[in-house]
Design a protein around this motif. Structure first.
Motif, PDB file in Angstrom:
ATOM      1  N   ILE A 143      51.301   5.390   2.513  1.00 30.60           N
ATOM      2  CA  ILE A 143      50.243   6.352   2.488  1.00 30.60           C
ATOM      3  C   ILE A 143      49.230   5.626   2.125  1.00 30.60           C
ATOM      4  CG2 ILE A 143      49.533   8.336   1.252  1.00 30.60           C
ATOM      5  CD1 ILE A 143      53.105   7.801   0.732  1.00 30.60           C
ATOM      6  N   ARG A 144      47.905   6.090   2.512  1.00 26.34           N
ATOM      7  CA  ARG A 144      46.788   5.325   2.211  1.00 26.34           C
ATOM      8  C   ARG A 144      45.705   6.283   1.944  1.00 26.34           C
ATOM      9  NH1 ARG A 144      43.947   3.347   7.982  1.00 26.34           N
ATOM     10  NH2 ARG A 144      43.804   5.391   8.844  1.00 26.34           N
ATOM     11  N   ALA A 163      40.922   1.325   2.709  1.00 26.28           N
ATOM     12  CA  ALA A 163      41.779   2.392   1.610  1.00 26.28           C
ATOM     13  C   ALA A 163      42.730   1.367   0.986  1.00 26.28           C
ATOM     14  CB  ALA A 163      42.531   3.124   2.623  1.00 26.28           C
ATOM     15  N   VAL A 164      42.905   2.098  -0.324  1.00 28.35           N
ATOM     16  CA  VAL A 164      43.981   1.681  -1.034  1.00 28.35           C
ATOM     17  C   VAL A 164      45.375   2.404  -0.504  1.00 28.35           C
ATOM     18  CG1 VAL A 164      45.172   2.020  -3.175  1.00 28.35           C
ATOM     19  CG2 VAL A 164      42.939   2.070  -3.163  1.00 28.35           C
ATOM     20  N   TYR A 165      46.432   1.281  -0.252  1.00 27.96           N
ATOM     21  CA  TYR A 165      47.444   1.537   0.388  1.00 27.96           C
ATOM     22  C   TYR A 165      48.562   1.565  -0.547  1.00 27.96           C
ATOM     23  CZ  TYR A 165      45.320   0.984   4.937  1.00 27.96           C
ATOM     24  OH  TYR A 165      44.552   0.850   6.134  1.00 27.96           O
ATOM     25  N   VAL A 169      42.903  -2.694   0.521  1.00 28.11           N
ATOM     26  CA  VAL A 169      42.591  -3.460   1.585  1.00 28.11           C
ATOM     27  C   VAL A 169      41.138  -2.957   2.327  1.00 28.11           C
ATOM     28  CG1 VAL A 169      43.257  -4.042   3.896  1.00 28.11           C
ATOM     29  CG2 VAL A 169      45.067  -3.582   2.285  1.00 28.11           C
ATOM     30  N   THR A 170      40.384  -4.042   2.322  1.00 24.19           N
ATOM     31  CA  THR A 170      38.946  -3.821   2.881  1.00 24.19           C
ATOM     32  C   THR A 170      38.806  -4.614   3.989  1.00 24.19           C
ATOM     33  OG1 THR A 170      38.099  -4.013   0.615  1.00 24.19           O
ATOM     34  CG2 THR A 170      36.543  -4.248   2.027  1.00 24.19           C
ATOM     35  N   SER A 218      52.264  -5.868  -1.849  1.00 24.57           N
ATOM     36  CA  SER A 218      51.403  -7.137  -2.032  1.00 24.57           C
ATOM     37  C   SER A 218      50.894  -7.544  -0.537  1.00 24.57           C
ATOM     38  CB  SER A 218      52.342  -8.348  -2.452  1.00 24.57           C
ATOM     39  OG  SER A 218      53.794  -8.245  -1.636  1.00 24.57           O
ATOM     40  N   GLY A 219      49.913  -8.263  -0.485  1.00 17.94           N
ATOM     41  CA  GLY A 219      49.451  -8.447   0.815  1.00 17.94           C
ATOM     42  C   GLY A 219      47.870  -9.042   0.745  1.00 17.94           C
ATOM     43  N   PRO A 220      47.205  -9.096   1.759  1.00 19.44           N
ATOM     44  CA  PRO A 220      45.839  -9.750   1.747  1.00 19.44           C
ATOM     45  C   PRO A 220      44.930  -8.599   1.451  1.00 19.44           C
ATOM     46  CG  PRO A 220      46.870 -10.667   3.797  1.00 19.44           C
ATOM     47  CD  PRO A 220      47.893  -9.766   3.089  1.00 19.44           C
TER      48      PRO A 220
END
Lengths: 127, 108
Positions: free
Chosen positions: A39-40, A93-95, A123-124, A7-9
């Protein structure tokens, strides 16, 4: 069944700080057999390990990211978190968070594979 | 760091056929510490194989791994439509742990 959820912005501006939390359910984060990792995966690209943490707060990071990364853990909430400072577009990336297998064999301590993984959060970084 | 090169980039096969995926390392992977993952679109990776040839929990025995040194393979026997995915190898013999760039398996 152990599950992880990030979870997160999802949108940051360059130079801001990325903060994500991973909530672990169905099992305790206080396990002697596992670290907990981040991992991203940049869009359309491969996977990159960022760092991992143990329940006793022992951490280790990928060297190239070490100056910007902090991973912390809150065992009372069964959560661990990722903080990445001074983000740029290259951090888009996708984290994923994941359980990180840790054990000893004849070679000594081994930090192994990742399983299970969270669903991932995109996260962009864009101005 | 160890660079893992996977080939081919894309593999297109029919159901029932056998897929052989390659993962070549830039240096010897100690103790054959190599894992394989399956990632379907929009999903997280799923562990298939660890320690080069050990199947993860719940993974069908159609998935098998082999190799040593710098050359490793993942074999999927009797392909099924549900096997359509990207497959990644990961080494954990040397820090930092690294992943290959992936092989996409398409089912005709």
């Amino acid at each position: 069944q152990l599950q992880l959820q990030e979870s997160g912005p999802g949108l940051l501006k360059p130079s801001e700080t990325l903060s994500l939390t991973c909530t672990v359910s169905g099992g305790s984060i206080r396990s002697s057999s596992f670290y907990w990792g981040w991992i991203r995966q940049p869009p359309g690209k491969g996977l990159e390990w960022i760092g991992s943490i143990y329940y006793n707060r022992d951490t280790f990071y990928k060297t190239s990211l070490k100056s910007r990364v902090t991973i912390s853990i809150d065992t009372s909430k069964n959560q661990f978190s990722l903080r990445l400072t001074s983000v740029t577009a290259a951090d888009t990336a996708v984290y994923y968070c994941a359980r990180d297998r840790y054990y000893y064999d004849s070679s000594g301590a081994v930090w192994g594979w990742f399983e299970p993984w969270g669903q991932g959060t995109l996260v962009t970084v864009s101005s | 760091e160890i660079v893992l090169t996977q080939s081919p980039g894309t593999l297109s096969l029919s159901p029932g056929e056998r897929a052989i995926l390659s993962c070549k390392a830039s240096q010897t992977i100690s103790n054959s510490y190599l894992a394989w993952y399956q990632q379907k679109p929009g999903q997280a990776p799923r562990l298939l194989i660890y320690g080069t040839s050990n199947g993860a929990n719940g993974i069908p025995d159609r998935f098998s791994g082999g190799g040593s040194g710098t050359d490793f393979t993942l074999t999927i026997s009797r392909l099924e439509p549900d096997d359509s995915a990207v497959y990644y190898c990961q080494q954990y013999g040397t820090s930092p742990r690294t992943f290959g760039q992936g092989t996409k398996v398409e089912i005709k």
